[in-house]
Design an enzyme around this catalytic site. Sequence first.
Site, mmCIF file in Angstrom:
data_model
loop_
_atom_site.group_PDB
_atom_site.id
_atom_site.type_symbol
_atom_site.label_atom_id
_atom_site.label_comp_id
_atom_site.label_asym_id
_atom_site.label_seq_id
_atom_site.Cartn_x
_atom_site.Cartn_y
_atom_site.Cartn_z
ATOM 1 N N LYS A 185 0.771 -1.353 0.327
ATOM 2 C CA LYS A 185 -0.193 0.027 0.143
ATOM 3 C C LYS A 185 1.002 1.070 0.071
ATOM 4 C CE LYS A 185 -3.663 -2.332 -0.359
ATOM 5 N NZ LYS A 185 -4.424 -3.441 0.796
HETATM 6 C C1 LIG Z 1 -5.160 -4.297 0.376
HETATM 7 C C2 LIG Z 1 -7.020 -4.283 0.937
HETATM 8 C C3 LIG Z 1 -7.518 -4.578 2.133
HETATM 9 C C4 LIG Z 1 -7.149 -5.153 3.318
HETATM 10 O O1 LIG Z 1 -5.546 -4.635 3.660
HETATM 11 P P1 LIG Z 1 -5.080 -5.684 4.748
HETATM 12 O O2 LIG Z 1 -4.659 -4.045 5.563
HETATM 13 O O3 LIG Z 1 -4.175 -6.421 4.534
HETATM 14 O O4 LIG Z 1 -6.070 -6.272 6.144
HETATM 15 C C5 LIG Z 1 -8.925 -4.446 2.700
HETATM 16 N N1 LIG Z 1 -9.336 -3.435 1.174
HETATM 17 C C6 LIG Z 1 -9.597 -3.476 0.316
HETATM 18 C C7 LIG Z 1 -9.849 -2.350 -1.379
HETATM 19 C C8 LIG Z 1 -7.428 -3.908 -0.002
HETATM 20 O O5 LIG Z 1 -6.671 -3.774 -0.918
#
Ligand SMILES: *Cc1c(COP(=O)(O)O)cnc(C)c1O
Length: 381
Positions: A185
């Site tokens: 991210k």
């Molecule tokens: C990455 C992601 C998540 C989950 O995030 P984590 O921190 O890995 O639990 C949830 N929603 C979306 C749209 C994502 O891209």
Amino acid sequence: MSDQEYVAYGLPLIEDDDIAGVLDSFRSGWLTRGPKTLEFEEAFAAYVGAGHAVAVNSCTSGLHLTLAGLGLGTGDEVITTPLTFVATVNTIIHTGARPVLVDIDPYTMNIDEKKIEQAVTSRTKALVPVHIAGYPCDMDSIMGLAGRHGLKVVEDAAHAVYTQYKGNMIGGIGDATVFSFYATKNLVTGEGGMITTNDEALAENLRLFSSHGLSHGAWNRYTSQGSWFYEVLAPGYKYNMTDIQAALGLSQLKKLDRMQKRREDIARHYNEAFADCPSIELPADSPDVRHAWHLYIIKLNMTEASVDRNTFIEKLKEKGVGSSVHFIPVHYHPYHREYFAGARYPVAEEVFERIVSLPLYPKMSDRDVDRVIQAVREILR
Ligand SMILES: *Cc1c(COP(=O)(O)O)cnc(C)c1O
């Protein structure tokens, strides 16, 4: 192809200050939720302009915690989108509530705000909009609709740290907003997430439930001012962030604007390079928003393109360029196909066949960007 030549799909930017912060947390001897987590919560709340922030160990646990904390459960319905990561939908299922999917807008790929109202029933309790790629949903119409029907709004902002909607930061708009700091991210802590809200009582409750429901967190028990005594006020979860992750979060937050400028540069570069390419529809953008450019998703124009999406991805790989697809519609997965009993979302399904996410991250060199552009243009020529 050597690794040096391969343009990876995604890489985090970890620099000396990030490493120093994490080492400092090791040296302090305080590893779990403590001073750095509290500092990261405050800094993050200030950054997005929210009253409160609760650090958690993932966006997924943050979504579950928030939905449960808002009292959602069996018999309730929660409206969200089919074009998202499955965690958005799974966490609704975890609470006992039923996810109701509403098809997407073909341009923004976010939930189609115009179609939400017809999916609202007497059981609907909440909306979970997802800001796909870092492009915000139409929050005016979502908040208006939520107000008319008395619904809670929990934003999945996994892609939307830095995103602004009409000049307002994502993080202070809905009842609660949940961010992801997963390794791919825009801001990384390895694994991690943050819930922001302007509701103080909700924040307190989420904090309580993030750590077993204990009346006093470890920081209040094991320090010299602390006391051994605690009580369990609720059957909580174990979702808290650690100080090791928060150390990384703090250094990443300090450089977020710089990293975002680089993302914006790369996105602009791609936009210019592909503007005259009839096989490519560019990602959504608008002067009303500040895009976080978590993802650069092109849509192939199938009447013009010489290859289908899967072949396009294969050919990119042959040319040393990584790519990905965001996302496989939730109702295509074996579990969810059964759960949603053959329901169809035609726009999400049509768009899914045409989308490709190109590499976009601050660590990319200009040469990497040029190689991606060249590969894409050669394949689609
Ligand atoms: C990455 C992601 C998540 C989950 O995030 P984590 O921190 O890995 O639990 C949830 N929603 C979306 C749209 C994502 O891209």
